[in-house]
Design a protein around this motif. Structure first.
Motif, PDB file in Angstrom:
ATOM      1  N   VAL A   1       0.832  -1.212   0.000  1.00  0.00           N
ATOM      2  CA  VAL A   1       0.000   0.000   0.000  1.00  0.00           C
ATOM      3  C   VAL A   1       0.870   1.267   0.000  1.00  0.00           C
ATOM      4  O   VAL A   1       0.667   2.148  -0.854  1.00  0.00           O
ATOM      5  CB  VAL A   1      -1.020  -0.024   1.164  1.00  0.00           C
ATOM      6  CG1 VAL A   1      -1.732   1.302   1.286  1.00  0.00           C
ATOM      7  CG2 VAL A   1      -2.020  -1.141   0.947  1.00  0.00           C
ATOM      8  N   PRO A   2       1.866   1.394   0.894  1.00  0.00           N
ATOM      9  CA  PRO A   2       2.719   2.593   0.805  1.00  0.00           C
ATOM     10  C   PRO A   2       3.448   2.679  -0.536  1.00  0.00           C
ATOM     11  O   PRO A   2       3.557   3.759  -1.118  1.00  0.00           O
ATOM     12  CB  PRO A   2       3.718   2.414   1.955  1.00  0.00           C
ATOM     13  CG  PRO A   2       3.024   1.519   2.924  1.00  0.00           C
ATOM     14  CD  PRO A   2       2.199   0.605   2.090  1.00  0.00           C
ATOM     15  N   ALA A   3       3.909   1.536  -1.050  1.00  0.00           N
ATOM     16  CA  ALA A   3       4.620   1.565  -2.331  1.00  0.00           C
ATOM     17  C   ALA A   3       3.697   2.065  -3.440  1.00  0.00           C
ATOM     18  O   ALA A   3       4.066   2.944  -4.229  1.00  0.00           O
ATOM     19  CB  ALA A   3       5.143   0.175  -2.669  1.00  0.00           C
ATOM     20  N   ALA A   4       2.473   1.509  -3.460  1.00  0.00           N
ATOM     21  CA  ALA A   4       1.533   1.907  -4.515  1.00  0.00           C
ATOM     22  C   ALA A   4       1.107   3.362  -4.332  1.00  0.00           C
ATOM     23  O   ALA A   4       0.992   4.103  -5.319  1.00  0.00           O
ATOM     24  CB  ALA A   4       0.315   0.987  -4.488  1.00  0.00           C
ATOM     25  N   SER A   5       0.913   3.794  -3.087  1.00  0.00           N
ATOM     26  CA  SER A   5       0.490   5.184  -2.851  1.00  0.00           C
ATOM     27  C   SER A   5       1.594   6.142  -3.298  1.00  0.00           C
ATOM     28  O   SER A   5       1.328   7.183  -3.910  1.00  0.00           O
ATOM     29  CB  SER A   5       0.193   5.423  -1.374  1.00  0.00           C
ATOM     30  OG  SER A   5      -0.686   4.469  -0.896  1.00  0.00           O
TER      31      SER A   5
ATOM     32  N   LEU B   1       1.348  -2.532  -9.186  1.00  0.00           N
ATOM     33  CA  LEU B   1       1.010  -1.730 -10.365  1.00  0.00           C
ATOM     34  C   LEU B   1      -0.501  -1.732 -10.611  1.00  0.00           C
ATOM     35  O   LEU B   1      -1.063  -0.733 -11.059  1.00  0.00           O
ATOM     36  CB  LEU B   1       1.758  -2.248 -11.598  1.00  0.00           C
ATOM     37  CG  LEU B   1       3.272  -1.988 -11.571  1.00  0.00           C
ATOM     38  CD1 LEU B   1       3.934  -2.546 -12.825  1.00  0.00           C
ATOM     39  CD2 LEU B   1       3.586  -0.491 -11.450  1.00  0.00           C
ATOM     40  N   GLY B   2      -1.144  -2.844 -10.295  1.00  0.00           N
ATOM     41  CA  GLY B   2      -2.599  -2.913 -10.418  1.00  0.00           C
ATOM     42  C   GLY B   2      -3.257  -1.907  -9.485  1.00  0.00           C
ATOM     43  O   GLY B   2      -4.193  -1.206  -9.860  1.00  0.00           O
ATOM     44  N   LEU B   3      -2.743  -1.821  -8.263  1.00  0.00           N
ATOM     45  CA  LEU B   3      -3.288  -0.856  -7.296  1.00  0.00           C
ATOM     46  C   LEU B   3      -3.070   0.566  -7.812  1.00  0.00           C
ATOM     47  O   LEU B   3      -3.977   1.407  -7.753  1.00  0.00           O
ATOM     48  CB  LEU B   3      -2.614  -1.028  -5.932  1.00  0.00           C
ATOM     49  CG  LEU B   3      -2.976  -2.289  -5.130  1.00  0.00           C
ATOM     50  CD1 LEU B   3      -2.078  -2.418  -3.912  1.00  0.00           C
ATOM     51  CD2 LEU B   3      -4.435  -2.250  -4.691  1.00  0.00           C
TER      52      LEU B   3
ATOM     53  N   LEU C   1      -6.311   4.591   2.008  1.00  0.00           N
ATOM     54  CA  LEU C   1      -7.348   3.975   2.849  1.00  0.00           C
ATOM     55  C   LEU C   1      -8.095   2.866   2.108  1.00  0.00           C
ATOM     56  O   LEU C   1      -8.184   1.746   2.613  1.00  0.00           O
ATOM     57  CB  LEU C   1      -8.315   5.031   3.391  1.00  0.00           C
ATOM     58  CG  LEU C   1      -7.732   5.997   4.430  1.00  0.00           C
ATOM     59  CD1 LEU C   1      -8.828   6.817   5.081  1.00  0.00           C
ATOM     60  CD2 LEU C   1      -6.952   5.261   5.511  1.00  0.00           C
ATOM     61  N   PRO C   2      -8.614   3.144   0.908  1.00  0.00           N
ATOM     62  CA  PRO C   2      -9.298   2.025   0.235  1.00  0.00           C
ATOM     63  C   PRO C   2      -8.353   0.903  -0.178  1.00  0.00           C
ATOM     64  O   PRO C   2      -8.756  -0.259  -0.221  1.00  0.00           O
ATOM     65  CB  PRO C   2      -9.950   2.665  -0.994  1.00  0.00           C
ATOM     66  CG  PRO C   2      -9.308   3.975  -1.177  1.00  0.00           C
ATOM     67  CD  PRO C   2      -8.769   4.396   0.154  1.00  0.00           C
ATOM     68  N   MET C   3      -7.078   1.233  -0.449  1.00  0.00           N
ATOM     69  CA  MET C   3      -6.142   0.161  -0.822  1.00  0.00           C
ATOM     70  C   MET C   3      -5.977  -0.842   0.318  1.00  0.00           C
ATOM     71  O   MET C   3      -5.798  -2.033   0.093  1.00  0.00           O
ATOM     72  CB  MET C   3      -4.758   0.746  -1.125  1.00  0.00           C
ATOM     73  CG  MET C   3      -4.578   1.246  -2.534  1.00  0.00           C
ATOM     74  SD  MET C   3      -2.859   1.750  -2.716  1.00  0.00           S
ATOM     75  CE  MET C   3      -2.960   2.859  -4.106  1.00  0.00           C
ATOM     76  N   PHE C   4      -6.026  -0.356   1.557  1.00  0.00           N
ATOM     77  CA  PHE C   4      -5.859  -1.261   2.693  1.00  0.00           C
ATOM     78  C   PHE C   4      -6.964  -2.313   2.725  1.00  0.00           C
ATOM     79  O   PHE C   4      -6.762  -3.425   3.201  1.00  0.00           O
ATOM     80  CB  PHE C   4      -5.853  -0.486   4.014  1.00  0.00           C
ATOM     81  CG  PHE C   4      -4.488  -0.010   4.404  1.00  0.00           C
ATOM     82  CD1 PHE C   4      -3.556  -0.899   4.908  1.00  0.00           C
ATOM     83  CD2 PHE C   4      -4.125   1.311   4.260  1.00  0.00           C
ATOM     84  CE1 PHE C   4      -2.282  -0.475   5.266  1.00  0.00           C
ATOM     85  CE2 PHE C   4      -2.860   1.756   4.616  1.00  0.00           C
ATOM     86  CZ  PHE C   4      -1.939   0.856   5.117  1.00  0.00           C
ATOM     87  N   GLY C   5      -8.128  -1.957   2.247  1.00  0.00           N
ATOM     88  CA  GLY C   5      -9.230  -2.927   2.256  1.00  0.00           C
ATOM     89  C   GLY C   5      -9.425  -3.614   0.921  1.00  0.00           C
ATOM     90  O   GLY C   5     -10.302  -4.457   0.771  1.00  0.00           O
ATOM     91  N   ASP C   6      -8.629  -3.250  -0.066  1.00  0.00           N
ATOM     92  CA  ASP C   6      -8.798  -3.802  -1.410  1.00  0.00           C
ATOM     93  C   ASP C   6      -8.491  -5.296  -1.410  1.00  0.00           C
ATOM     94  O   ASP C   6      -7.497  -5.725  -0.858  1.00  0.00           O
ATOM     95  CB  ASP C   6      -7.842  -3.067  -2.374  1.00  0.00           C
ATOM     96  CG  ASP C   6      -8.051  -3.484  -3.811  1.00  0.00           C
ATOM     97  OD1 ASP C   6      -7.909  -4.680  -4.090  1.00  0.00           O
ATOM     98  OD2 ASP C   6      -8.342  -2.618  -4.655  1.00  0.00           O
TER      99      ASP C   6
END
Lengths: 425, 320
Positions: B109-113, B193-195, B254-259
């Motif tokens: 999540v941090p990497a994608a953000s 990369l998808g995120l 935030l939404p990535m954490f629940g993705d």
């Protein structure tokens, strides 16, 4: 206009009486709500029900399921203008048969509507939670006892289902999981073996292996392996690989071993957990080898292969002694059915020789246990020669291992193992 | 005259306030009048957030029936923490098989953000400052991914990234790779990369909103005071867009954490994330209390960055 009619903390007598009356009405209501939600999880069950749940049916332990209501009367009129709700696995029933059923009962202005589920746990959970209220449901025997003792099914009226006795194997006239077939009729029969792409993996490779299940662990096929995203099926496959024929074992060590083996499989081959991995993705050449229900690989051959690709590219292995995993799916009528008479008509319609065979031959690839089907004559008419081992014969039901219901505590062991597998380790 | 008028209004308000109402333009409003504007939203929130949230507690500390359906326990005095502690044990106990998924989530999540920020900032900066008359067009293009559902777009990626998909075919033909790469077999890069692909519009839009409002005069002042373009960016634009960066990071993270579906469709169990743990629990018999407990733990985890964001926003407002 006074902005603040009466200050907080002060009210006149009339207001006080009015509010007290309101409270007097509201409090019993609140009490009733609290009473209605007394501590849950303490369902009352009879000792017979508890015994049934703790000792589910086995071939050597046949079970007669309790009756909580009478079957509908044979003279119940067919519901007019009804929409028959079917609740089934995805891609598991030929849609044309719905239309034919509607045509057959057109004078009653009948419609058929299909709702699907992707795995049996999810399918049963939605039904039991009341999220769906189907007229006909397609479970397997492993969930049957729970469904019956939870009063979710209604007994069948045999007089309205003459096609069962007329057309089906004797094994299913009085099956061990439902003696006197009080609640169920068979839908399909299948085995669980290994499907593979013969253009990448020669038959000789699998046939020369002393334990062909091990091909799923072979890193040579990294990225090309699929196993079922189905808790009990995949655990059974790992138990079988280790020579454990009791796929309903409650031994924590064996369950743990099977779990570790599935984790090793995923690690070695990057296997994907799928439901359509064989019938769609293997047909599309995405996966080359996978654990497979016999019907899935047959469906891939008769329906899902791209145009111009010969069905011979698909192969199927099942233990030659018939000692692999076998199973059958069922048709049942839930107690919530809105059109029980029409549901009986639909079940009988699906037990009809022509309809049942058309469903198998044209759509789902899952054999029905009908006397009119001569298993040895299915190849090559319906099933390509390369899939000969996907033919299900009655003797498999003596030699194979059924995935059946287990006690709630054993079920929890399987669940935890599956949770660990899916969490990825 | 002017000064009298200026002082007259506050006096009137003060008087009305004492009486419990408010006089604006000579009309006296009862005290409930303005708060009542928030009424519908409050009712909405209570019905659709507060009550369901209580149900999550009731499920997490409740039990389940024979089929694993949740049997929520609404009375806190009956609550049982057994599921909650069992789940904690799966994170930190002897059999911590949830831990890898948590660690992966805290990396992905941090990497994608961050990637969203790096890629998104440039785009937002260009559209806000240098796109000229095409700004409207670019904005429409930025919103265009929303025309097709995220799920559909990820399915498209699935097709593109398959062993015999377009990407592998192009790379093989260009001799970049010798044999097809299994992109979809649990590769962290694909999932990250998808995120990024899925959430980057949510980063660009707030960044654009802030960057577009930066006063041109401030930048000119920076230049006038001798700063070059780079220094102006570092000393003026970047500090001014700090709030936007924080907002964008919170909105995407935030939404990535629940993705769970990005990994479901582009990864495998080897790349399972926290969201997948919740999703898996829900499909297990008896898994509802487990899923609800996981939701509550995620909430605790996310409160920390959220509080930091709120604190920093408050400070920024105070500084104005």
């Amino acid at each position: 206009m006074h902005p603040h009619p009466w200050p907080m903390g002060r009210m006149n007598r009339r207001d006080f009486l009015r509010r007290s009356a309101g409270a007097a009405v509201a409090l019993p209501g609140a009490a009733a709500i609290l009473a209605a939600c007394t501590k849950p999880g303490q369902t009352s069950r009879t000792s017979i029900e508890e015994r049934l749940l703790a000792n589910p049916a086995r071939p050597d332990h046949p079970v007669t399921l309790p009756l909580y209501q009478d079957p509908i009367s044979p003279s119940t009129p067919i519901e007019k203008g009804a929409t028959l709700q079917i609740y089934n696995w995805a891609d598991y029933l030929w849609p044309r048969l719905f239309r034919e059923f509607e045509d057959k009962f057109s004078k009653y202005d009948v419609k058929v509507s299909l709702t699907t589920f992707n795995d049996i746990d999810g399918g049963v959970a939605k039904l039991s939670a009341g999220q769906v209220a189907p007229d006909v449901f397609f479970p397997d025997p492993s969930e049957l006892t729970k469904l019956v003792v939870s009063k979710l099914l209604q007994p069948l009226q045999h007089d309205l289902l003459p096609n069962l006795a007329a057309n089906y194997w004797s094994e299913f006239q009085n099956p061990f999981y439902d003696q006197q077939w009080r609640y169920t009729v068979p839908y399909t029969v299948y085995t669980t073996g290994i499907a593979y792409r013969r253009d990448h993996i020669p038959d000789s490779k699998i046939q020369s292996m002393s334990n062909p299940y091990e091909i799923l662990w072979d890193p040579e096929y990294k990225g090309r392996v699929t196993i079922y995203d189905d808790r009990r099926e995949t655990m059974s496959m790992a138990l079988m690989k280790n020579g454990i024929k009791d796929v309903n074992t409650g031994d924590p060590k064996l369950i743990d071993m099977a779990k570790d083996d599935v984790l090793k499989l995923i690690d070695a081959t990057n296997a994907q957990l799928t439901i359509n991995g064989v019938y769609v993705k293997m047909a599309e050449d995405v996966y080359w080898v996978g654990s497979s229900w016999s019907g899935d690989v047959v469906a891939a051959a008769i329906y899902y292969l791209p145009k111009g690709v010969s069905p011979d590219v698909l192969g199927f292995w099942y233990p030659s002694d018939g000692g692999g995993v076998i199973g059958n799916d069922l048709m049942v009528i839930p107690s919530s059915a809105n059109s029980p008479r029409l549901a009986h008509e639909f079940v009988n319609f699906m037990l009809d020789k022509t309809n049942s065979f058309a469903n198998f031959e044209n759509w789902n690839g899952y054999q029905t246990p009908m006397n009119s089907i001569n298993p040895s004559a299915l190849v090559p008419k319906v099933i390509p020669p390369s899939l000969e081992e996907a033919v299900v014969v009655p003797k498999f039901f003596d030699t194979g291992s059924f995935i059946l219901g287990v006690s709630p505590s054993v079920d929890a062991l399987y669940s935890q193992a599956w949770d660990e597998i899916k969490a990825g380790g | 005259m002017g000064s009298e008028a200026a002082t007259a209004v506050p006096k009137a308000r003060r008087r009305a306030g004492e009486g419990g109402g408010a006089r604006i333009s000579g009309v006296l409003y009862p005290r409930w009048y303005w708060p009542s504007f928030a009424g519908p939203a409050t009712i909405w929130l209570v019905l659709l957030f507060v009550l369901p949230f209580y149900v999550v507690f009731a499920v997490a500390f409740g039990t389940s029936d024979l089929f694993g359906n949740a049997l929520p326990v609404y009375q806190p005095w009956y609550w049982s923490g057994s599921t909650f502690t069992a789940i904690l044990d799966r994170f930190y106990g002897g059999d911590a098989f949830y831990q890898p998924a948590l660690v992966r989530t805290l990396v992905y999540v941090p990497a994608a953000s961050l990637l969203c920020l790096i890629l998104g900032y440039g785009v937002a900066y260009y559209v806000a400052r240098h796109s000229g008359r095409r700004k409207g067009l670019y904005l429409v293009l930025l919103i265009s991914p929303f025309w097709i559902s995220y799920l559909m777009r990820i399915y498209a990626w699935q097709g593109l990234l398959q062993p015999d998909g377009l990407i592998n075919r192009i790379l093989t033909q260009l001799h970049v790779i010798s044999s097809p790469v299994s992109w979809l077999q649990g590769r962290p890069t694909t999932v990250v990369l998808g995120l990024v692909y899925g959430y980057i519009p949510y980063m660009i839009l707030p960044l654009f909103g802030f960057l577009d409002r930066i006063d041109q005069n401030l930048l000119e002042a920076g230049r006038d005071l001798g700063a070059g373009p780079f220094k102006t960016f570092v000393r003026v634009t970047l500090p001014l867009s700090r709030q936007a960066i924080l907002a964008g990071m919170v909105i995407v993270a935030l939404p990535m954490f629940g993705d769970y579906f990005t990994n479901d469709l582009l990864g495998s169990t080897k790349t399972s994330m926290y969201g997948n743990l919740i999703d898996n629990a829900l499909s297990l018999p008896g898994g509802s209390p487990q899923a609800a407990s996981l939701v509550l733990m995620l909430l605790v985890l996310l409160i920390v960055p959220l509080l930091y964001y709120l604190r920093s926003t408050k400070r920024a407002q105070e500084a104005l």
